[in-house]
Scaffold this motif. Structure first.
Motif, PDB file in Angstrom:
ATOM      1  N   CYS A 155       0.847  -1.180   0.000  1.00 42.24           N
ATOM      2  CA  CYS A 155       0.000   0.000   0.000  1.00 42.24           C
ATOM      3  C   CYS A 155       0.888   1.237   0.000  1.00 42.24           C
ATOM      4  O   CYS A 155       1.693   1.423   0.921  1.00 42.24           O
ATOM      5  N   SER A 156       0.743   2.082  -1.011  1.00 41.19           N
ATOM      6  CA  SER A 156       1.571   3.279  -1.105  1.00 41.19           C
ATOM      7  C   SER A 156       1.050   4.403  -0.225  1.00 41.19           C
ATOM      8  O   SER A 156       1.764   5.376   0.023  1.00 41.19           O
ATOM      9  N   ALA A 157      -0.188   4.283   0.264  1.00 40.48           N
ATOM     10  CA  ALA A 157      -0.746   5.331   1.118  1.00 40.48           C
ATOM     11  C   ALA A 157      -0.163   5.292   2.526  1.00 40.48           C
ATOM     12  O   ALA A 157       0.162   6.327   3.107  1.00 40.48           O
ATOM     13  N   CYS A 158      -0.032   4.091   3.093  1.00 42.21           N
ATOM     14  CA  CYS A 158       0.480   3.965   4.463  1.00 42.21           C
ATOM     15  C   CYS A 158       1.767   3.155   4.539  1.00 42.21           C
ATOM     16  O   CYS A 158       2.270   2.883   5.625  1.00 42.21           O
ATOM     17  N   ASP A 159       2.284   2.727   3.374  1.00 42.01           N
ATOM     18  CA  ASP A 159       3.527   1.950   3.277  1.00 42.01           C
ATOM     19  C   ASP A 159       3.436   0.578   3.943  1.00 42.01           C
ATOM     20  O   ASP A 159       4.456   0.025   4.385  1.00 42.01           O
ATOM     21  N   LEU A 160       2.232   0.038   4.027  1.00 44.66           N
ATOM     22  CA  LEU A 160       2.095  -1.323   4.545  1.00 44.66           C
ATOM     23  C   LEU A 160       2.640  -2.313   3.527  1.00 44.66           C
ATOM     24  O   LEU A 160       2.349  -2.209   2.335  1.00 44.66           O
ATOM     25  N   HIS A 161       3.428  -3.269   4.021  1.00 46.82           N
ATOM     26  CA  HIS A 161       3.971  -4.325   3.171  1.00 46.82           C
ATOM     27  C   HIS A 161       3.750  -5.655   3.872  1.00 46.82           C
ATOM     28  O   HIS A 161       4.350  -5.927   4.912  1.00 46.82           O
ATOM     29  N   LEU A 162       2.858  -6.469   3.322  1.00 50.94           N
ATOM     30  CA  LEU A 162       2.571  -7.779   3.892  1.00 50.94           C
ATOM     31  C   LEU A 162       3.222  -8.859   3.051  1.00 50.94           C
ATOM     32  O   LEU A 162       3.184  -8.815   1.822  1.00 50.94           O
ATOM     33  N   THR A 163       3.813  -9.836   3.722  1.00 49.21           N
ATOM     34  CA  THR A 163       4.501 -10.932   3.044  1.00 49.21           C
ATOM     35  C   THR A 163       3.583 -12.141   2.896  1.00 49.21           C
ATOM     36  O   THR A 163       2.443 -12.144   3.362  1.00 49.21           O
ATOM     37  N   ALA A 164       4.105 -13.176   2.248  1.00 48.76           N
ATOM     38  CA  ALA A 164       3.333 -14.404   2.061  1.00 48.76           C
ATOM     39  C   ALA A 164       2.970 -15.042   3.396  1.00 48.76           C
ATOM     40  O   ALA A 164       1.957 -15.731   3.504  1.00 48.76           O
ATOM     41  N   GLU A 165       3.767 -14.817   4.418  1.00 48.61           N
ATOM     42  CA  GLU A 165       3.465 -15.360   5.739  1.00 48.61           C
ATOM     43  C   GLU A 165       2.354 -14.570   6.418  1.00 48.61           C
ATOM     44  O   GLU A 165       1.579 -15.125   7.199  1.00 48.61           O
ATOM     45  N   ASP A 166       2.245 -13.276   6.107  1.00 52.92           N
ATOM     46  CA  ASP A 166       1.221 -12.433   6.715  1.00 52.92           C
ATOM     47  C   ASP A 166      -0.171 -12.672   6.131  1.00 52.92           C
ATOM     48  O   ASP A 166      -1.171 -12.639   6.850  1.00 52.92           O
ATOM     49  N   LEU A 167      -0.239 -12.862   4.825  1.00 51.96           N
ATOM     50  CA  LEU A 167      -1.526 -12.876   4.132  1.00 51.96           C
ATOM     51  C   LEU A 167      -2.552 -13.864   4.706  1.00 51.96           C
ATOM     52  O   LEU A 167      -3.723 -13.507   4.869  1.00 51.96           O
ATOM     53  N   PRO A 168      -2.158 -15.110   5.041  1.00 49.77           N
ATOM     54  CA  PRO A 168      -3.163 -16.041   5.572  1.00 49.77           C
ATOM     55  C   PRO A 168      -3.743 -15.623   6.920  1.00 49.77           C
ATOM     56  O   PRO A 168      -4.773 -16.156   7.331  1.00 49.77           O
ATOM     57  N   LEU A 169      -3.099 -14.681   7.586  1.00 43.49           N
ATOM     58  CA  LEU A 169      -3.544 -14.257   8.913  1.00 43.49           C
ATOM     59  C   LEU A 169      -4.582 -13.149   8.852  1.00 43.49           C
ATOM     60  O   LEU A 169      -5.117 -12.741   9.885  1.00 43.49           O
TER      61      LEU A 169
END
Length: 205
Positions: A155-169
């Protein structure tokens, strides 16, 4: 937390980093180790090997390590979300609603610089702005359609970066998406359709 190609990304990065550059980030050791443990379990099932017998006196340690990694992953995810929300508020909290929407529309208009095969729009779980799921596609032979498999969210608005490990959560962010496109229409040419296979982790092969 199932093991699929996305879950193997940290393992592949670790292997390539050590093999080709002689380096590996110490913070990723636990993730790589528990991924290996999770990878072994379905293999034992497939080979009809009793897990209790295989792990023996290490079974409790095996379970605890996996449980601890899941807990740590959830804590790390919450920290990412909290930071992203705070950054978003700091950047745009002083703007009135109309101005904020105008600024966000400009900032999130374009997808981030792509270094993965495909991306899809997705509402950011931290700030609700337009974000992008990035990943790879493959052909579902049964349906003859193209399926998108997300590996990360940015997300370029808040600079959130989720990885493959984060997504299922987080909800259904890790779910594969049927793009409802025929392969010959989605890919550049019909000749390429027959060459789309799982990528090899070894560069240059």
């Amino acid at each position: 937390m199932p093991v699929d190609q996305r879950a193997l990304v940290p393992l592949a990065n670790a292997r390539n980093g050590v093999a080709h550059a002689g380096i590996h980030h110490i913070a990723e050791v636990q993730t790589v180790f528990t991924t290996c443990l999770r990878l072994v379990d379905p293999l034992l099932t497939e080979l009809k090997i009793d897990q209790k017998q295989y792990w023996g006196g290490y079974e409790q340690l095996h379970d605890r390590l996996i449980e601890k990694r899941v807990q740590c992953a959830r804590i790390e995810l919450e920290a990412k979300l909290a930071k992203a929300r705070a950054d978003f508020e700091q950047r745009y909290g002083h703007l009135d609603e109309a101005s904020r929407q105008t600024v966000l529309a400009t900032i999130t208009r374009y997808e981030p610089m792509r270094y993965m095969e495909h991306d899809e729009e997705q509402e950011c779980p931290a700030c609700a702005s337009r974000a992008w799921l990035m990943g790879e596609t493959y052909i579902d032979d049964d349906k003859n359609t193209v399926v998108f498999s997300p590996f990360m969210l940015m997300c370029s608005a808040c600079d959130l970066h989720l990885t493959a490990e984060d997504l299922p959560l987080i909800g259904n962010l890790a779910n594969e998406i049927d793009l409802e496109e025929r392969p010959e229409n989605f890919y550049f040419s019909a000749e390429q359709v027959g060459t789309i296979v799982a990528q090899d982790w070894e560069p240059g092969t």
